[in-house]
Motif scaffolding. Structure first.
Motif, short mmCIF file in Angstrom:
data_model
loop_
_atom_site.label_atom_id
_atom_site.label_comp_id
_atom_site.label_asym_id
_atom_site.label_seq_id
_atom_site.Cartn_x
_atom_site.Cartn_y
_atom_site.Cartn_z
N ARG A 55 0.83 -1.21 0.00
CA ARG A 55 0.00 0.00 0.00
C ARG A 55 0.87 1.26 0.00
O ARG A 55 0.56 2.23 -0.69
CB ARG A 55 -0.92 -0.01 1.22
N ILE A 56 1.94 1.25 0.76
CA ILE A 56 2.84 2.41 0.80
C ILE A 56 3.46 2.65 -0.57
O ILE A 56 3.50 3.78 -1.05
CB ILE A 56 3.92 2.22 1.88
N VAL A 57 3.92 1.58 -1.22
CA VAL A 57 4.51 1.73 -2.55
C VAL A 57 3.46 2.21 -3.55
O VAL A 57 3.73 3.07 -4.39
CB VAL A 57 5.15 0.39 -3.01
N HIS A 58 2.25 1.69 -3.44
CA HIS A 58 1.18 2.11 -4.35
C HIS A 58 0.89 3.61 -4.18
O HIS A 58 0.76 4.34 -5.17
CB HIS A 58 -0.08 1.29 -4.07
N LEU A 59 0.79 4.09 -2.95
CA LEU A 59 0.54 5.52 -2.73
C LEU A 59 1.72 6.37 -3.18
O LEU A 59 1.53 7.46 -3.73
CB LEU A 59 0.25 5.77 -1.24
N TRP A 60 2.94 5.87 -3.00
CA TRP A 60 4.12 6.60 -3.43
C TRP A 60 4.13 6.76 -4.95
O TRP A 60 4.38 7.84 -5.48
CB TRP A 60 5.37 5.88 -2.94
N LEU A 61 3.83 5.67 -5.66
CA LEU A 61 3.78 5.74 -7.13
C LEU A 61 2.65 6.64 -7.61
O LEU A 61 2.80 7.39 -8.58
CB LEU A 61 3.63 4.33 -7.71
N PHE A 62 1.51 6.57 -6.94
CA PHE A 62 0.38 7.43 -7.31
C PHE A 62 0.75 8.90 -7.14
O PHE A 62 0.46 9.72 -8.01
CB PHE A 62 -0.84 7.08 -6.46
N ASN A 63 1.40 9.23 -6.03
CA ASN A 63 1.82 10.61 -5.81
C ASN A 63 2.83 11.06 -6.84
O ASN A 63 2.81 12.21 -7.29
CB ASN A 63 2.41 10.78 -4.41
N ARG A 64 3.72 10.17 -7.21
CA ARG A 64 4.74 10.52 -8.21
C ARG A 64 4.10 10.81 -9.56
O ARG A 64 4.52 11.72 -10.28
CB ARG A 64 5.72 9.37 -8.35
N ARG A 65 3.11 10.03 -9.93
CA ARG A 65 2.46 10.21 -11.24
C ARG A 65 1.60 11.46 -11.29
O ARG A 65 1.48 12.10 -12.32
CB ARG A 65 1.58 9.01 -11.56
N HIS A 66 0.95 11.80 -10.18
CA HIS A 66 -0.02 12.89 -10.18
C HIS A 66 0.50 14.15 -9.48
O HIS A 66 -0.28 15.00 -9.09
CB HIS A 66 -1.31 12.42 -9.52
N ARG A 67 1.80 14.23 -9.32
CA ARG A 67 2.36 15.40 -8.64
C ARG A 67 2.35 16.58 -9.58
O ARG A 67 2.68 16.48 -10.76
CB ARG A 67 3.78 15.09 -8.22
#
Length: 131
Positions: free
Chosen positions: A94-106
């Motif tokens: 879940r942490i990796v998923h949220l990190w990737l999501f933040n990176r894509r939508h930053r």
């Protein structure tokens, strides 16, 4: 509904009436911690009874370490390790998923530029106030 030969009314009001409508008691969150605390205390009591009733000693070997523990404690440790075995990878996923999501939508952060009209000597004083 008749009980002991007497007729009984089955209409129940939930609270005082306002404008002909019954008012329900509002639900608050003040009771939630109390219910959680009582449930936790009951589970801990049941766990304590389980450990006390299963006090026979047994040999335990884990990665070269060995010792003698009561059966109840051994089963409790096995349950805790089982929960950790499931939750740690799920939490990391879940942490990796949220990190990737933040990176894509930053969105790139840009500093707001000051308005040239606000650069006077009294720009930091709010309107309507005279110090």
């Amino acid at each position: 509904m008749a009980r002991f030969g007497f007729a009984r009314s089955t209409t129940v009001q939930s609270g005082p009436e306002i404008n002909g409508r019954s008012r329900t008691v509002p639900r608050t969150h003040a009771g939630s911690p109390l219910v959680a605390f009582a449930t936790s205390a009951l589970l801990l009591l049941l766990l304590l009874v389980f450990i006390v009733q299963n006090g026979q000693r047994m040999d335990v070997r884990l990665f070269g370490a060995q010792g003698h523990l009561p059966v109840g404690v051994t089963l409790l440790l096995a349950a805790v390790f089982g929960v950790l075995l499931v939750t740690v990878p799920a939490t990391m996923r879940r942490i990796v998923h949220l990190w990737l999501f933040n990176r894509r939508h930053r969105t790139p952060y840009t500093m707001p530029r000051p308005d040239p009209a606000d650069t006077g000597p009294r720009a930091d004083v709010p309107e309507g106030r005279n110090p």
